[in-house]
Design an enzyme around this catalytic site. Structure first.
Site, PDB file in Angstrom:
ATOM      1  CG  HIS A 104      32.874  32.904  37.115  1.00 55.11           C
ATOM      2  ND1 HIS A 104      32.735  34.281  37.052  1.00 55.11           N
ATOM      3  CD2 HIS A 104      34.092  32.616  36.572  1.00 55.11           C
ATOM      4  CE1 HIS A 104      33.816  34.796  36.482  1.00 55.11           C
ATOM      5  NE2 HIS A 104      34.652  33.820  36.189  1.00 55.11           N
ATOM      6  CG  HIS A 174      34.937  34.305  31.483  1.00 55.83           C
ATOM      7  ND1 HIS A 174      36.268  34.099  31.198  1.00 55.83           N
ATOM      8  CD2 HIS A 174      34.883  34.741  32.768  1.00 55.83           C
ATOM      9  CE1 HIS A 174      36.986  34.375  32.275  1.00 55.83           C
ATOM     10  NE2 HIS A 174      36.169  34.765  33.247  1.00 55.83           N
ATOM     11  CD  GLU A 312      35.822  38.201  32.932  1.00 55.03           C
ATOM     12  OE1 GLU A 312      35.007  37.980  33.859  1.00 55.03           O
ATOM     13  OE2 GLU A 312      37.048  37.995  33.041  1.00 55.03           O
TER      14      GLU A 312
END
Length: 347
Positions: A104, A174, A312
């Site tokens: 991320h 998310h 996601e």
């Protein structure tokens, strides 16, 4: 449609919280921390409105939380192998925050920044200026996330970005869903269907090995509605590595800039249905396999493994190192533009 705004002071500056409510009383609450979703309150089959995403009572608990709850992950969502990639012969080494890999966008990723924000008509617009070499990514990037909550209980998320130098980008939301209501049991009984006939096998650090594998006759098959808990503990290497589902599927018949239905999540006792649509090529399903030690949840709820599921929509993990994957390269003069829709209904 009504919008309410409140503010909190923090070491990251003024944090803004917005609640958008439609005429039925269903609502979405958003935060400038990570341009994230704090709550989604929608009715069940009896008209009872409950919050169906996990999150925290203390707004500052959203900073640096392990689950990345509800937030916009970036500059590159998911994993980049060994935190390295090459653009035009130049190797970039990212900060590693997930074993040997970057996850991320690193520890100071977009999800841990306090975004600028404003109300634009019936939308909330969040903007973040990511500087050249932030987390060792090249290029100054301007990222924008716009949320629109509609009368039919559909949340539309538009993700855009521009850059002044060649870079890689992959943005997703998310949020973790429990359609029974956050803090109300596990998600093993939730029924999931994905319009995906292929998934990405990974190594033991959950980085794709670069192959597309067919889901048929495996526990990864959600082409027909299936309880999430049915195969989650099956004797299957992918599930053993991740302690459940934490894998990326490829959306069938993907076309650039074409909004497609990715999948449907359904929970029988509440009757709630979530339809997920996206313009992105992949969808990572993560069954909250490591939620036990996250911050205290909303309403004093203690979250635990498998108490919610993240779905996601995103580009493919480690695409910068996989030439056969659709490219996530963004160049000056180009515009990254993706849409995710969460549509809620009941049966």
């Amino acid at each position: 449609m009504t919008i309410k705004e409140i503010t909190h002071n923090s070491h990251k500056g003024i944090v803004k919280i917005y609640t958008i409510s439609n005429t039925s009383g269903a609502s979405v609450t958003l935060s400038s921390i990570g341009a994230g979703i704090v709550s989604i309150n929608v009715p069940d089959k009896n008209g009872v409105i409950s919050d169906v995403v996990i999150g925290y009572d203390k707004i500052l608990d959203y900073l640096y939380d392990g689950p990345c709850a509800g937030k916009t992950a970036g500059r590159y969502a998911n994993r980049i192998a060994k935190g390295q990639f090459i653009i035009k012969g130049i190797e970039y080494s990212l900060n590693k925050n997930c074993g040997p890999n970057s996850l991320h966008g690193g520890p100071e990723g977009f999800q841990n920044q306090n975004w600028d924000s404003e109300i634009k008509g019936n939308k909330i617009c969040f903007t973040y200026h990511s500087k050249h070499n932030e987390e060792n990514f090249p290029g100054n990037v301007k990222a924008i996330v716009e949320y629109e909550w509609k009368e039919n209980n559909t949340l539309t998320i538009e993700l855009t970005a521009t850059t002044d130098a060649d870079t890689v980008i992959n943005l997703t939301n998310h949020s973790y869903f429990n359609l029974k209501g956050e803090g109300n049991g596990d998600i093993f009984d939730h029924i999931l269907q994905l319009n995906c006939n292929y998934y990405l096998p990974t190594d033991d650090t959950l980085v794709p090995i670069g192959e597309y594998a067919i889901v048929k006759d495996t526990p990864m098959d959600f082409t027909k509605p299936k309880r999430i808990g049915k195969d989650i503990h099956a004797e299957f290497s992918a599930l053993k590595i991740a302690k459940g589902y934490d894998h990326c599927w490829l959306v069938d018949n993907f076309e650039n800039n074409n909004l497609k239905e990715v999948g449907i999540l359904y929970e029988e006792s509440s009757g709630r249905v979530l339809k997920i649509s996206s313009t992105q090529v992949g969808v990572q399903v993560y069954t909250g396999n490591w939620l036990n030690d996250c911050p205290l949840g909303k309403n004093g709820h203690k979250y635990y493994d498998y108490c919610a599921v993240a779905i996601e929509c995103q580009g493919l993990p480690d695409a910068p190192n996989k030439p056969n994957f659709p490219s996530q390269l963004l160049k000056p003069g180009e515009r990254y533009n993706q849409i995710i829709e969460y549509s809620f209904n009941t049966l």
